[in-house]
Write an enzyme that holds these catalytic residues in place. Structure first.
Site, PDB file in Angstrom:
ATOM      1  N   PRO A 169       6.711  17.217 -10.844  1.00 20.05           N
ATOM      2  CA  PRO A 169       7.423  17.720  -9.694  1.00 20.05           C
ATOM      3  C   PRO A 169       8.329  17.001  -9.005  1.00 20.05           C
ATOM      4  O   PRO A 169       8.117  16.046  -7.941  1.00 20.05           O
ATOM      5  CB  PRO A 169       6.151  17.794  -8.795  1.00 20.05           C
ATOM      6  CG  PRO A 169       5.332  16.642  -9.301  1.00 20.05           C
ATOM      7  CD  PRO A 169       5.630  16.668 -10.892  1.00 20.05           C
ATOM      8  N   CYS A 170       9.581  16.829  -9.720  1.00 20.64           N
ATOM      9  CA  CYS A 170      10.595  16.125  -8.772  1.00 20.64           C
ATOM     10  C   CYS A 170      11.275  16.517  -8.098  1.00 20.64           C
ATOM     11  O   CYS A 170      11.828  16.046  -6.911  1.00 20.64           O
ATOM     12  CB  CYS A 170      11.801  16.026 -10.137  1.00 20.64           C
ATOM     13  SG  CYS A 170      12.452  17.544 -10.771  1.00 20.64           S
ATOM     14  N   HIS A 171      10.748  17.935  -7.436  1.00 18.15           N
ATOM     15  CA  HIS A 171      11.241  18.505  -6.268  1.00 18.15           C
ATOM     16  C   HIS A 171      10.530  17.954  -5.198  1.00 18.15           C
ATOM     17  O   HIS A 171      10.897  18.223  -4.025  1.00 18.15           O
ATOM     18  CB  HIS A 171      10.971  19.971  -6.344  1.00 18.15           C
ATOM     19  CG  HIS A 171       9.612  20.497  -6.459  1.00 18.15           C
ATOM     20  ND1 HIS A 171       8.959  20.420  -7.818  1.00 18.15           N
ATOM     21  CD2 HIS A 171       8.527  20.898  -5.737  1.00 18.15           C
ATOM     22  CE1 HIS A 171       7.707  20.875  -7.724  1.00 18.15           C
ATOM     23  NE2 HIS A 171       7.417  20.916  -6.454  1.00 18.15           N
TER      24      HIS A 171
END
Length: 351
Positions: free
Chosen positions: A315-317
């Site tokens: 989850p780079c977001h």
């Protein structure tokens, strides 16, 4: 209620037919009573005639009816009935060499097949079918069959034609040592289609198909693994498709699909830390850098974050700027904002 700045942002996305805003908003046109998705090909209304909604349900409740051109009640760029029928036909007889008569028997125009496959997969129907046939040949060569047997069973009468087709996909002539094969499939989501690339053991890539630089990302993966990437399905792809559907439907937010992390030791250390950020929460680039004992490596962390090949799963977001601003995102900032809100809402409903 949306403020003026946000309405201006959405209107500009509408004018530009920006696919990164798919699923983020819907626009109701006051003069026609119709609501559309951001990429609708219809003539654009004036700003003052637009009303923006977060969901299709809100637009329906406001008495707008769905546009018949962009079909806002379906997933954006979803597989049409023609595409689904032809994909099934290929899977039923993957070795088949398609001719005009075959299309006529299915009551499908060949040019329609070409156009719809190009829109959906970025390749024509003929290219898709050829890649699928080549997948059969590669599998046979890997299991020890002679090249001539693989050639004939995949529908190639000419050995030179077979070798040329093989080389275009694999980058070399057919041998038993250069036949690593990954399968690629397109997954429909509320925010636009995604591409998943996997083998039978794990997932290598999951990205929105309109992400900048995606083509180069796939080329790097192919080169690093010395692999062919062809249309198809594996058990891993079936699993991630189910989990992605559940994620976007708000039924589940945890992913259990096995993954392959292909990158440097530094990149892998960042990606593993990202996986430990709980849904509904965020971390700054500085916080991630400190967590891997590299507090001065914020820019390197940001680069690793941006090169993450497994959107949503890694989850780079969930990484934002230290000042609280949302920061960038390969799939588009609007999608990043949607994903964060989606996860926060899930946590509020379930915990």
């Amino acid at each position: 209620m949306l403020n003026f700045k946000k309405r201006q942002e959405y209107y500009q996305a509408l004018i530009n037919k920006n696919s990164a805003y798919e699923g983020v908003f819907y626009v109701g046109v006051k003069t026609t009573g119709i609501f559309c998705r951001p990429t609708c090909p219809a003539k654009k209304p004036k700003f003052e005639n637009c009303e923006f909604f977060a969901t299709a349900k809100e637009a329906l409740l406001a008495s707008f009816r769905p546009c018949t051109r962009c079909k806002p009640l379906s997933h954006p760029n979803h597989a049409s009935d023609v595409v689904k029928m032809l994909v099934k036909a290929i899977e039923d007889s993957p070795e088949k060499r398609w001719k005009e008569q075959d299309f006529r028997e299915l009551s499908i125009d060949a040019s329609t097949a070409r156009r719809q496959f190009k829109k959906r997969f970025g390749m024509t129907f003929v290219e898709y079918a050829r890649a699928r046939r080549m997948g059969i040949a590669i599998k046979q060569i890997r299991t020890g069959n002679a090249v001539i047997e693989a050639q004939l069973s995949s529908g190639y009468e000419s050995s030179s034609g077979f070798r040329d087709a093989f080389s275009k996909i694999m980058g070399g002539a057919p041998t038993r040592t250069n036949c690593i094969v990954l399968k690629a499939a397109w997954l429909d989501t509320k925010l636009g289609p995604m591409i998943a690339i996997a083998d039978e053991q794990g997932l290598y890539l999951l990205e929105f198909v309109d992400r900048r630089g995606l083509e180069n990302e796939i080329k790097r993966l192919r080169k690093k693994l010395k692999a062919a990437i062809i249309p198809g399905e594996t058990g891993i792809i079936v699993q991630i498709e189910t989990e992605i559907i559940n994620y976007f439907d708000g039924k589940e937010i945890i992913f259990r699909t096995p993954i392959h992390l292909i990158g440097s030791s530094f990149q892998k250390s960042v990606w593993k830390k990202l996986q430990r950020i709980p849904p509904g929460e965020t971390r700054s680039y500085l916080e991630v850098a400190k967590s891997i004992h590299a507090p001065t490596a914020c820019r390197a962390v940001a680069r690793a974050n941006g090169s993450n090949p497994l959107a949503i799963i890694v989850p780079c977001h969930r990484v934002i700027n230290s000042n609280g601003e949302i920061g960038g995102y390969g799939g588009g900032v609007a999608r990043k904002q949607w994903l964060l809100e989606h996860e926060k809402n899930f946590i509020r409903r379930n915990f």
